[in-house]
Motif scaffolding. Sequence first.
Motif, PDB file in Angstrom:
ATOM      1  N   TRP A   1      31.915  38.448  57.725  1.00 40.01           N
ATOM      2  CA  TRP A   1      31.828  37.016  57.499  1.00 40.01           C
ATOM      3  C   TRP A   1      33.556  36.284  57.387  1.00 40.01           C
ATOM      4  O   TRP A   1      34.420  36.734  57.094  1.00 40.01           O
ATOM      5  CB  TRP A   1      31.889  37.320  55.634  1.00 40.01           C
ATOM      6  N   THR A   2      33.160  34.947  57.558  1.00 43.05           N
ATOM      7  CA  THR A   2      34.296  34.242  57.138  1.00 43.05           C
ATOM      8  C   THR A   2      33.799  32.592  56.895  1.00 43.05           C
ATOM      9  O   THR A   2      32.749  32.456  57.052  1.00 43.05           O
ATOM     10  CB  THR A   2      34.557  33.304  58.762  1.00 43.05           C
ATOM     11  N   PRO A   3      35.381  32.766  55.607  1.00 40.83           N
ATOM     12  CA  PRO A   3      34.562  31.816  54.372  1.00 40.83           C
ATOM     13  C   PRO A   3      34.743  29.721  55.022  1.00 40.83           C
ATOM     14  O   PRO A   3      35.555  30.298  56.590  1.00 40.83           O
ATOM     15  CB  PRO A   3      36.154  31.681  53.981  1.00 40.83           C
ATOM     16  N   THR A   4      34.165  29.421  55.236  1.00 40.46           N
ATOM     17  CA  THR A   4      33.603  28.585  55.685  1.00 40.46           C
ATOM     18  C   THR A   4      35.210  27.218  54.889  1.00 40.46           C
ATOM     19  O   THR A   4      35.754  27.801  54.174  1.00 40.46           O
ATOM     20  CB  THR A   4      32.634  27.172  54.991  1.00 40.46           C
ATOM     21  N   SER A   5      35.407  26.620  55.827  1.00 44.10           N
ATOM     22  CA  SER A   5      36.230  25.213  55.095  1.00 44.10           C
ATOM     23  C   SER A   5      36.180  24.647  53.410  1.00 44.10           C
ATOM     24  O   SER A   5      37.088  24.870  52.540  1.00 44.10           O
ATOM     25  CB  SER A   5      36.880  24.353  55.333  1.00 44.10           C
TER      26      SER A   5
ATOM     27  N   THR B   1      30.801  41.205  46.949  1.00 45.51           N
ATOM     28  CA  THR B   1      32.000  41.858  47.699  1.00 45.51           C
ATOM     29  C   THR B   1      32.810  41.099  48.187  1.00 45.51           C
ATOM     30  O   THR B   1      34.245  41.333  48.627  1.00 45.51           O
ATOM     31  CB  THR B   1      30.652  42.515  48.383  1.00 45.51           C
ATOM     32  N   ASN B   2      32.338  39.928  49.289  1.00 46.77           N
ATOM     33  CA  ASN B   2      33.200  39.016  49.986  1.00 46.77           C
ATOM     34  C   ASN B   2      34.090  38.327  49.292  1.00 46.77           C
ATOM     35  O   ASN B   2      35.567  38.375  49.388  1.00 46.77           O
ATOM     36  CB  ASN B   2      32.211  38.252  50.880  1.00 46.77           C
ATOM     37  N   VAL B   3      34.131  37.907  47.752  1.00 46.91           N
ATOM     38  CA  VAL B   3      35.188  37.592  46.893  1.00 46.91           C
ATOM     39  C   VAL B   3      35.593  38.108  46.407  1.00 46.91           C
ATOM     40  O   VAL B   3      37.490  37.998  46.673  1.00 46.91           O
ATOM     41  CB  VAL B   3      33.470  36.821  46.186  1.00 46.91           C
TER      42      VAL B   3
ATOM     43  N   GLN C   1      40.861  40.204  46.917  1.00 51.12           N
ATOM     44  CA  GLN C   1      42.447  41.671  46.950  1.00 51.12           C
ATOM     45  C   GLN C   1      43.043  41.293  48.083  1.00 51.12           C
ATOM     46  O   GLN C   1      44.521  41.513  48.029  1.00 51.12           O
ATOM     47  CB  GLN C   1      41.512  42.965  46.850  1.00 51.12           C
ATOM     48  N   ASN C   2      42.515  40.622  49.392  1.00 55.34           N
ATOM     49  CA  ASN C   2      43.359  40.870  50.447  1.00 55.34           C
ATOM     50  C   ASN C   2      44.266  39.556  50.469  1.00 55.34           C
ATOM     51  O   ASN C   2      45.489  40.066  50.758  1.00 55.34           O
ATOM     52  CB  ASN C   2      42.802  40.472  51.255  1.00 55.34           C
ATOM     53  N   ARG C   3      43.567  38.372  49.864  1.00 56.04           N
ATOM     54  CA  ARG C   3      45.257  37.340  49.106  1.00 56.04           C
ATOM     55  C   ARG C   3      46.112  38.327  48.700  1.00 56.04           C
ATOM     56  O   ARG C   3      47.430  36.909  49.012  1.00 56.04           O
ATOM     57  CB  ARG C   3      43.810  35.958  48.258  1.00 56.04           C
TER      58      ARG C   3
END
Lengths: 188, 188
Positions: free
Chosen positions: B74-78, B116-118, B123-125
Amino acid sequence: MERGSQHGEYDGRVMTEEQMEILRKQIAVYTVICDQLALLHNSLSSGTNPFGGGYFDPMVASTSAQRISTRHRWTPTSTQLQILESIYEERSGTPNRRRIREIATELSEHGQITETNVYNWFQNRRARSKRKHPQTTTTTGLAEHAAVTTEERRTCGDSGGFESYEHILFPSPDLGIEHLLEGKFLES
Amino acid sequence: MERGSQHGEYDGRVMTEEQMEILRKQIAVYTVICDQLALLHNSLSSGTNPFGGGYFDPMVASTSAQRISTRHRWTPTSTQLQILESIYEERSGTPNRRRIREIATELSEHGQITETNVYNWFQNRRARSKRKHPQTTTTTGLAEHAAVTTEERRTCGDSGGFESYEHILFPSPDLGIEHLLEGKFLES
DNA sequence: AGGTTATGAATGAAAG
DNA sequence: CTTTCATTCATAACCT
């Protein structure tokens, strides 16, 4: 963020398939233009390349050369690499954050380096080691599985594992327009 | 590059600094156009999707360098990233389970996404934010305002001062043209 | 020149 | 929450 108006369920389409096809092509075209411009600009900017820059001291430029330098990413000097390798050998585990700092400090004696560089280096070193030797403690040569063959156990697919859907639903602008234009890049 | 014959003057240089500046801007403009077209196409595609819509193409299109890549993680769109960033800014704490769901719902308007993506994203952020700022003592409030602005410039922080990354060669972030058009996010 | 490989860096996801 | 893994991207180095 006004939305809803553009994502509602339409009775009819706003575009025909053909029109959408055209749009898709346009996207691809602009992508190429973008790329070309970027390349052009890039070459213009770096017009005068100072030097080839070997492994030895690319950034310090103590020789008073121009420091325009288009060198982007860090490259370990041979000495640094040597040390890194030896450290990697002795403990193939994960260096602690503390350890990382120590290593970085030590290596800074032999060239520019940051802790992040060290961290990344170990990460990559480990990763590629794994990939090169897919079978270390392997069970048998026959039952080789998952890791290499299929990696799509991703949970991101909310409705189940059909990663292939994307291909079908959206062949993507990678329709070969690139080839029509110039046929330059192509990946995937 | 047709030039020279129209001015009669030729000093051996292909472009002046000003011209190069213009070129640079044009590149940025085309980048944005690219992105916009991609987004448009994306929404149109999902809009006319007979299967219920909501599927998104994995095309990233954040920078011109990115190409259409099929099936990845998954890659967030802009747009999604934009929203995520703003949310992250306002409340630096851990979004509740409830909040996560809300965010996911909202972001699903702009592309495929799961809770989950969110969750992972936040978390990563947070983790990487912390990494850049060794100070963990504050936490008294939302004092990490600065953390968001100058985020993640840890890469290659050498003393060479060669931050001349592609960001400079390809200055979409600094020109503000993106903001003129829509004010989209800028990676980095 | 250009295509290919090697590898530094970025990041989503998972483990702990 | 912190750390690690896995995958991908960009580009320097290399090869034909």
